[in-house]
Design a protein around this motif. Sequence first.
Motif, PDB file in Angstrom:
ATOM      1  N   GLU A 281      44.196  -8.033  26.741  1.00 51.52           N
ATOM      2  CA  GLU A 281      44.293  -6.827  27.760  1.00 51.52           C
ATOM      3  C   GLU A 281      44.840  -6.627  27.370  1.00 51.52           C
ATOM      4  OE1 GLU A 281      45.631  -7.615  31.514  1.00 51.52           O
ATOM      5  OE2 GLU A 281      44.630  -9.188  32.396  1.00 51.52           O
ATOM      6  N   GLU A 282      45.845  -6.443  26.741  1.00 52.03           N
ATOM      7  CA  GLU A 282      46.658  -4.917  25.800  1.00 52.03           C
ATOM      8  C   GLU A 282      45.858  -4.778  24.847  1.00 52.03           C
ATOM      9  OE1 GLU A 282      50.724  -7.371  24.671  1.00 52.03           O
ATOM     10  OE2 GLU A 282      51.051  -7.423  27.199  1.00 52.03           O
ATOM     11  N   VAL A 283      45.567  -5.932  24.129  1.00 49.08           N
ATOM     12  CA  VAL A 283      44.358  -5.034  22.981  1.00 49.08           C
ATOM     13  C   VAL A 283      43.788  -3.726  23.232  1.00 49.08           C
ATOM     14  CG1 VAL A 283      42.782  -5.373  21.127  1.00 49.08           C
ATOM     15  CG2 VAL A 283      45.127  -7.018  21.648  1.00 49.08           C
TER      16      VAL A 283
ATOM     17  N   ARG B 217      40.845   0.742  23.598  1.00 49.75           N
ATOM     18  CA  ARG B 217      40.389   1.610  24.796  1.00 49.75           C
ATOM     19  C   ARG B 217      38.522   1.878  24.115  1.00 49.75           C
ATOM     20  NH1 ARG B 217      42.884   2.455  29.196  1.00 49.75           N
ATOM     21  NH2 ARG B 217      45.022   4.095  28.654  1.00 49.75           N
TER      22      ARG B 217
ATOM     23  N   LEU C 120      47.517  -2.295  15.716  1.00 52.47           N
ATOM     24  CA  LEU C 120      47.002  -3.463  16.942  1.00 52.47           C
ATOM     25  C   LEU C 120      46.536  -4.033  17.472  1.00 52.47           C
ATOM     26  CD1 LEU C 120      44.686   0.408  17.023  1.00 52.47           C
ATOM     27  CD2 LEU C 120      46.728   0.040  18.511  1.00 52.47           C
TER      28      LEU C 120
ATOM     29  N   SER D 292      44.761 -14.216  27.863  1.00 52.88           N
ATOM     30  CA  SER D 292      43.662 -13.297  27.803  1.00 52.88           C
ATOM     31  C   SER D 292      44.466 -11.823  27.890  1.00 52.88           C
ATOM     32  CB  SER D 292      43.203 -14.151  29.882  1.00 52.88           C
ATOM     33  OG  SER D 292      44.616 -14.091  30.221  1.00 52.88           O
ATOM     34  N   LYS D 293      46.028 -12.428  28.634  1.00 48.43           N
ATOM     35  CA  LYS D 293      47.086 -11.038  28.618  1.00 48.43           C
ATOM     36  C   LYS D 293      46.977 -10.741  27.630  1.00 48.43           C
ATOM     37  CE  LYS D 293      50.191  -9.072  30.195  1.00 48.43           C
ATOM     38  NZ  LYS D 293      50.799  -8.134  31.022  1.00 48.43           N
ATOM     39  N   MET D 294      46.899 -11.632  25.744  1.00 47.84           N
ATOM     40  CA  MET D 294      46.930 -10.558  24.858  1.00 47.84           C
ATOM     41  C   MET D 294      45.660  -9.744  24.422  1.00 47.84           C
ATOM     42  SD  MET D 294      47.055 -12.299  21.025  1.00 47.84           S
ATOM     43  CE  MET D 294      47.845 -13.504  21.538  1.00 47.84           C
TER      44      MET D 294
ATOM     45  N   PRO E 216      49.246  -8.380  17.044  1.00 43.49           N
ATOM     46  CA  PRO E 216      49.145  -9.787  18.499  1.00 43.49           C
ATOM     47  C   PRO E 216      47.752 -10.721  17.740  1.00 43.49           C
ATOM     48  CG  PRO E 216      48.863  -7.933  18.982  1.00 43.49           C
ATOM     49  CD  PRO E 216      48.859  -7.077  18.054  1.00 43.49           C
TER      50      PRO E 216
ATOM     51  N   GLU F  96      43.729  -2.550  26.279  1.00 40.09           N
ATOM     52  CA  GLU F  96      44.510  -1.090  26.616  1.00 40.09           C
ATOM     53  C   GLU F  96      44.728  -0.351  25.281  1.00 40.09           C
ATOM     54  OE1 GLU F  96      47.926  -1.874  29.097  1.00 40.09           O
ATOM     55  OE2 GLU F  96      46.748  -2.924  30.183  1.00 40.09           O
ATOM     56  N   GLN F  97      44.732  -0.807  24.198  1.00 39.31           N
ATOM     57  CA  GLN F  97      45.264  -0.003  22.805  1.00 39.31           C
ATOM     58  C   GLN F  97      44.196   0.419  22.385  1.00 39.31           C
ATOM     59  OE1 GLN F  97      48.100  -2.569  21.013  1.00 39.31           O
ATOM     60  NE2 GLN F  97      49.475  -2.149  22.004  1.00 39.31           N
TER      61      GLN F  97
END
Length: 55
Positions: free
Chosen positions: A6-8, A13, A43, A2-4, A46, A10-11
């Motif tokens: 979230e990061e994707v 959008r 992008l 889930s953290k991964m 990950p 954020e990048q």
Amino acid sequence: MSKMIEEVVEQLRPEASYVTLQDGRRTCLMVFDMQESAQVPPLLDPLSHTGPKTP
């Protein structure tokens, strides 16, 4: 995982994102504005290391 994601998010959008099942597996689809194809590898890199199952 889930953290991964979230990061994707954020990048990227994304304008829209959908979580669904495809072939019995959880799947996330995102719609985003990509200016050029060179943006894809950095992008989405990950996500390629998550070990998805392939048929």
